[in-house]
Design a protein around this motif. Structure first.
Motif, PDB file in Angstrom:
ATOM      1  N   ARG A   1      20.127  61.381  11.165  1.00  0.00           N
ATOM      2  CA  ARG A   1      19.346  60.450  10.349  1.00  0.00           C
ATOM      3  C   ARG A   1      19.035  61.090   9.012  1.00  0.00           C
ATOM      4  O   ARG A   1      18.865  62.309   8.919  1.00  0.00           O
ATOM      5  CB  ARG A   1      18.015  60.110  11.013  1.00  0.00           C
ATOM      6  CG  ARG A   1      18.110  59.291  12.240  1.00  0.00           C
ATOM      7  CD  ARG A   1      16.711  59.011  12.698  1.00  0.00           C
ATOM      8  NE  ARG A   1      16.683  58.118  13.828  1.00  0.00           N
ATOM      9  CZ  ARG A   1      15.583  57.782  14.442  1.00  0.00           C
ATOM     10  NH1 ARG A   1      14.428  58.278  14.065  1.00  0.00           N
ATOM     11  NH2 ARG A   1      15.621  56.950  15.459  1.00  0.00           N
ATOM     12  N   ARG A   2      18.887  60.242   7.989  1.00  0.00           N
ATOM     13  CA  ARG A   2      18.443  60.755   6.694  1.00  0.00           C
ATOM     14  C   ARG A   2      17.058  61.368   6.887  1.00  0.00           C
ATOM     15  O   ARG A   2      16.153  60.727   7.422  1.00  0.00           O
ATOM     16  CB  ARG A   2      18.377  59.624   5.673  1.00  0.00           C
ATOM     17  CG  ARG A   2      19.722  59.033   5.352  1.00  0.00           C
ATOM     18  CD  ARG A   2      19.584  57.825   4.449  1.00  0.00           C
ATOM     19  NE  ARG A   2      20.892  57.244   4.141  1.00  0.00           N
ATOM     20  CZ  ARG A   2      21.050  56.098   3.520  1.00  0.00           C
ATOM     21  NH1 ARG A   2      20.000  55.394   3.129  1.00  0.00           N
ATOM     22  NH2 ARG A   2      22.270  55.646   3.280  1.00  0.00           N
ATOM     23  N   HIS A   3      16.920  62.609   6.449  1.00  0.00           N
ATOM     24  CA  HIS A   3      15.639  63.299   6.634  1.00  0.00           C
ATOM     25  C   HIS A   3      15.566  64.449   5.634  1.00  0.00           C
ATOM     26  O   HIS A   3      16.414  65.339   5.651  1.00  0.00           O
ATOM     27  CB  HIS A   3      15.531  63.837   8.066  1.00  0.00           C
ATOM     28  CG  HIS A   3      14.158  64.290   8.435  1.00  0.00           C
ATOM     29  ND1 HIS A   3      13.216  63.424   8.934  1.00  0.00           N
ATOM     30  CD2 HIS A   3      13.578  65.501   8.363  1.00  0.00           C
ATOM     31  CE1 HIS A   3      12.099  64.096   9.181  1.00  0.00           C
ATOM     32  NE2 HIS A   3      12.298  65.363   8.828  1.00  0.00           N
ATOM     33  N   GLY A   4      14.566  64.425   4.760  1.00  0.00           N
ATOM     34  CA  GLY A   4      14.472  65.389   3.675  1.00  0.00           C
ATOM     35  C   GLY A   4      14.798  64.698   2.361  1.00  0.00           C
ATOM     36  O   GLY A   4      14.805  63.474   2.272  1.00  0.00           O
ATOM     37  N   PHE A   5      15.069  65.474   1.317  1.00  0.00           N
ATOM     38  CA  PHE A   5      15.335  64.887   0.008  1.00  0.00           C
ATOM     39  C   PHE A   5      16.713  64.233  -0.031  1.00  0.00           C
ATOM     40  O   PHE A   5      17.671  64.773   0.508  1.00  0.00           O
ATOM     41  CB  PHE A   5      15.247  65.952  -1.097  1.00  0.00           C
ATOM     42  CG  PHE A   5      15.368  65.368  -2.472  1.00  0.00           C
ATOM     43  CD1 PHE A   5      14.283  64.760  -3.063  1.00  0.00           C
ATOM     44  CD2 PHE A   5      16.579  65.384  -3.139  1.00  0.00           C
ATOM     45  CE1 PHE A   5      14.395  64.184  -4.334  1.00  0.00           C
ATOM     46  CE2 PHE A   5      16.707  64.819  -4.399  1.00  0.00           C
ATOM     47  CZ  PHE A   5      15.609  64.225  -4.992  1.00  0.00           C
ATOM     48  N   GLY A   6      16.770  63.064  -0.695  1.00  0.00           N
ATOM     49  CA  GLY A   6      18.046  62.376  -0.839  1.00  0.00           C
ATOM     50  C   GLY A   6      18.023  61.374  -1.967  1.00  0.00           C
ATOM     51  O   GLY A   6      16.960  60.971  -2.445  1.00  0.00           O
ATOM     52  N   THR A   7      19.201  60.963  -2.383  1.00  0.00           N
ATOM     53  CA  THR A   7      19.361  60.001  -3.472  1.00  0.00           C
ATOM     54  C   THR A   7      20.286  58.881  -3.018  1.00  0.00           C
ATOM     55  O   THR A   7      21.360  59.131  -2.477  1.00  0.00           O
ATOM     56  CB  THR A   7      19.975  60.674  -4.718  1.00  0.00           C
ATOM     57  OG1 THR A   7      19.159  61.786  -5.096  1.00  0.00           O
ATOM     58  CG2 THR A   7      20.071  59.701  -5.878  1.00  0.00           C
TER      59      THR A   7
ATOM     60  N   CYS B   1      12.269  60.340   5.983  1.00  0.00           N
ATOM     61  CA  CYS B   1      11.737  60.806   7.254  1.00  0.00           C
ATOM     62  C   CYS B   1      12.315  59.925   8.364  1.00  0.00           C
ATOM     63  O   CYS B   1      12.104  58.711   8.355  1.00  0.00           O
ATOM     64  CB  CYS B   1      10.216  60.742   7.259  1.00  0.00           C
ATOM     65  SG  CYS B   1       9.480  61.389   8.777  1.00  0.00           S
ATOM     66  N   GLN B   2      13.088  60.523   9.253  1.00  0.00           N
ATOM     67  CA  GLN B   2      13.665  59.820  10.397  1.00  0.00           C
ATOM     68  C   GLN B   2      14.412  58.555   9.995  1.00  0.00           C
ATOM     69  O   GLN B   2      14.306  57.517  10.626  1.00  0.00           O
ATOM     70  CB  GLN B   2      12.574  59.480  11.398  1.00  0.00           C
ATOM     71  CG  GLN B   2      11.728  60.668  11.768  1.00  0.00           C
ATOM     72  CD  GLN B   2      11.901  61.080  13.207  1.00  0.00           C
ATOM     73  OE1 GLN B   2      12.302  60.293  14.024  1.00  0.00           O
ATOM     74  NE2 GLN B   2      11.600  62.312  13.482  1.00  0.00           N
ATOM     75  N   GLY B   3      15.155  58.620   8.874  1.00  0.00           N
ATOM     76  CA  GLY B   3      16.007  57.510   8.466  1.00  0.00           C
ATOM     77  C   GLY B   3      15.418  56.541   7.458  1.00  0.00           C
ATOM     78  O   GLY B   3      16.110  55.631   7.005  1.00  0.00           O
ATOM     79  N   ALA B   4      14.141  56.691   7.090  1.00  0.00           N
ATOM     80  CA  ALA B   4      13.506  55.760   6.160  1.00  0.00           C
ATOM     81  C   ALA B   4      12.891  56.515   4.983  1.00  0.00           C
ATOM     82  O   ALA B   4      12.435  57.651   5.136  1.00  0.00           O
ATOM     83  CB  ALA B   4      12.419  54.959   6.869  1.00  0.00           C
ATOM     84  N   LEU B   5      12.870  55.865   3.812  1.00  0.00           N
ATOM     85  CA  LEU B   5      12.155  56.459   2.677  1.00  0.00           C
ATOM     86  C   LEU B   5      10.708  56.652   3.096  1.00  0.00           C
ATOM     87  O   LEU B   5      10.106  55.792   3.745  1.00  0.00           O
ATOM     88  CB  LEU B   5      12.216  55.542   1.459  1.00  0.00           C
ATOM     89  CG  LEU B   5      13.380  55.750   0.520  1.00  0.00           C
ATOM     90  CD1 LEU B   5      13.420  54.646  -0.524  1.00  0.00           C
ATOM     91  CD2 LEU B   5      13.328  57.111  -0.148  1.00  0.00           C
TER      92      LEU B   5
END
Length: 107
Positions: free
Chosen positions: A71-77, A91-95
């Motif tokens: 899952r998306r977790h941490g900094f991303g663009t 955090c756990q896939g959500a902004l």
């Protein structure tokens, strides 16, 4: 069990290329879904972790950031086709928390 480098083809037309360790996708690799979306990153015992890039079917970069437990977790663009983007924490896939939207002109 799969073990070593290779390509796994799925019945839906997708595929995954990289290394397997005792049956789990493990190490750097690529996944292409049936719709052509592509994920480039590192898997640890079947879970996507660390730096990941997601591309749409045309090769356009749509996400560049960190993953934990697939899952998306941490900094991303997130990147949009019009040139805009959103940078923030996931955090756990959500902004999660504060994020910054950049307009296509860079403002």
């Amino acid at each position: 069990e799969f073990h070593g480098r290779g390509v796994m083809y799925f019945p839906d037309g997708g595929w995954q290329s990289g290394t397997w360790h005792e049956g789990d996708f493990h190490g750097p690799g690529e996944y292409r879904g049936e719709d052509g979306d592509m994920i480039v990153g590192t898997w640890r015992y079947g879970e996507l972790v660390g730096k990941v890039k997601e591309h749409d079917p045309n090769g356009f970069l749509v996400f560049d950031g960190q993953y934990v437990n697939s899952r998306r977790h941490g900094f991303g663009t997130i990147y949009f086709n019009d040139g805009g983007r959103i940078e923030g924490e996931w955090c756990q896939g959500a902004l999660h928390g504060q994020a910054t939207y950049w307009y296509p002109d860079g403002e």
